[in-house]
Write a protein that holds these residues in place. Sequence first.
Motif, PDB file in Angstrom:
ATOM      1  N   ASP A 120       0.844  -1.187   0.000  1.00 47.18           N
ATOM      2  CA  ASP A 120       0.000   0.000   0.000  1.00 47.18           C
ATOM      3  C   ASP A 120       0.883   1.243   0.000  1.00 47.18           C
ATOM      4  OD1 ASP A 120      -2.335  -1.564   2.254  1.00 47.18           O
ATOM      5  OD2 ASP A 120      -2.456  -1.338   0.070  1.00 47.18           O
ATOM      6  N   ALA A 166       1.121   6.739   3.933  1.00 44.61           N
ATOM      7  CA  ALA A 166       0.523   8.059   4.138  1.00 44.61           C
ATOM      8  C   ALA A 166       1.609   9.126   4.044  1.00 44.61           C
ATOM      9  CB  ALA A 166      -0.155   8.116   5.505  1.00 44.61           C
ATOM     10  N   THR A 199      -4.591   8.011   0.323  1.00 46.46           N
ATOM     11  CA  THR A 199      -4.952   6.608   0.579  1.00 46.46           C
ATOM     12  C   THR A 199      -6.152   6.187  -0.257  1.00 46.46           C
ATOM     13  OG1 THR A 199      -4.089   6.757   2.826  1.00 46.46           O
ATOM     14  CG2 THR A 199      -5.638   4.967   2.362  1.00 46.46           C
TER      15      THR A 199
END
Length: 668
Positions: free
Chosen positions: A249, A252, A269
């Motif tokens: 992923d 942030a 995100t």
Amino acid sequence: MDTQVADTLLGSLIEGRYRIRGRVARGGMATVYTATDERLERTVAVKIIHPTQAPDPRSPLAGFVERFTDEAKTIARLTHPNVVAVYDQGTHQGLPYLVMEYVRGRTLRDVLAERRRLNPDEALAITEQMLAAIGAAHRAGLVHRDVKPENVLVAEAPTGGAANLVDSVVKVADFGLARAVEASGSEEQGNQLMATVAYVAPELVTDGHADPRTDVYSAGVVLFEMLTGRVPYDGDRPVDVAWQHVDRDVPAPSTLVSGLPKVLDELVTRATRREPGARPTDAGAFLAEVQMAREDLGSNAHTAVLRRITDDVVPAVAQPTMAVAPIRPTERPAWARLPETKTGRRSRTTGAPDRPHRRRAAPQGDNPWARLRRQLAAAPPGRLPLIAAVVVVALLLTGAGWWFGFGRYTTTPELVSLTKAQAESQASRAGLSLTYAKPRYDAKVPRDSVLAQDPASADRIIRGGTITLTLSLGPDRLPMPDVVGKEYELAEADLRHLGLEVVKGKAQYDDNLPAGVVLDTNPKPGTEVNVGTKVTVVLSRGRAPITVPNLVGKSVTDARGALQQLGLVPVETYRDSDRPKDEVIGQSPADGSSVEKGAEVKLEVSKGPAPVVVPRVVDMPCPQGKQVLESQGFPVVVQFNPNGVVRFQNPGENSQVAPGTPVTIGCF
């Protein structure tokens, strides 16, 4: 030292209309040039595909040109203020090209290279316009497939005096180009990854599928880079970077840059979910979220400032805080407003209509001045003068602090890449002065354009202050221009403008060029030279005063006399010829040429025919001997008895004589 290779397209005319003026950038698939549309008299950008990307007609990529043309027609119908307009398309020397709007500015990649990262206000302002352009493409059925900073152009604001990136105009380029190349691939190339790996969506890596959510992912990565100054992943090989998008992923932004608001983490995100269904459905939906996030950040910053004022009876000099300016829908240009319905505005996360709502007005008690009045009224009478004096002093200190800390400053305009005249005009409009540092050579920035500035763009500068500019001297190695045939003054100006030193050589007579015109240069035209090279210019003196006469066919004695009478010097060379001996059979210079007094004239003189050998005819019957001699071209004189036998001959046998020499034979 870098060597600049001559570009054969510079100066060429495409389709009898577009005159190539300069090269802007060279990418992996194409080169972009500035050109003049000589029909409409406007500056345009011409993007020409590299020869390696335009396949042979016999190859599996033979449909490239047709697909490229179809994509160009679709893009040309895409009209939007944030999309680089496409005006024309065609092929030049077998290479497809696009004629596009010329955007005066820099790519977002250039901005990030200079600034490293942007503040949230600037990053969101650029993202809004970028998504507005991509959203228009999505509504037209187009997917960009290669969203990256190199394809985002940051131009100066329409007012011409943009103070920072928030006021700049953003335009997105290269819609459909990656798709045209990708669609032309063979089966073996079908899984070729056309998007840049740093911004590629996971679905493009795993199965090559692309839809509007693919562009949303790439836009999210671009926003991440603007906020943090780096891309999420790196690696030794492009394939390693690509698969990290599939397996991990995107982090942030606040994990890399502390202090970033949580709402920015949520935006990145949401846009970079590995599962396409978890992202906003297209660029328009993501644009709605970005705009609402920007409004929320602006509102929160405004509320925080009000609280600081109301919490203190005596205001203090506040330190500057990072705040994102709120953008109300009525303040946005028409193309950037959130689409609204009769039932309310779009939802922040889904793009669906929300119920209409209004901001509640702050109650009277929340007004800082009302609170100050209440506290002054409640103070004991004896302390009122002291409190009033403290308030006045605090206000004066606050005003002075604001002036020395902020009020006397303005924002430095963007002057890099502008010409010297443009930079002076923009600085004058901003009320700033300019000074110039020592110029530098640069292979990419044209001569007399701004190479660097101090302070940098968007930095603070005192109103009426001075910006130091560094101008480009252009490349330090360049091809020697062709100035032959130009008047000396024009040739000298052209050469000195390129930084070359000009000296005059010895002038020469010439039959074709008038006096004062450049006849030759050293170095020769086209030779690569360094800036500062000394160029010797040879000028024509026009026709020489003496005309060479025609001497061919004259005897060498007559020719020699004619030349000496004109003050010319004969230089003679002899060779065998069937022409009579001592006859002039050639000359240099040719007759009619002009030469100066004392010049040499070369004469070719005949040595006469080559000698022949007299055959033996002694002891032959007289008629037979005569026949042998005449057959070889000798005239024969017979003495005594013509029917006798040859007893002697003159010249004798085996003698070498000139052709046609008479031979006497005596017969008894």
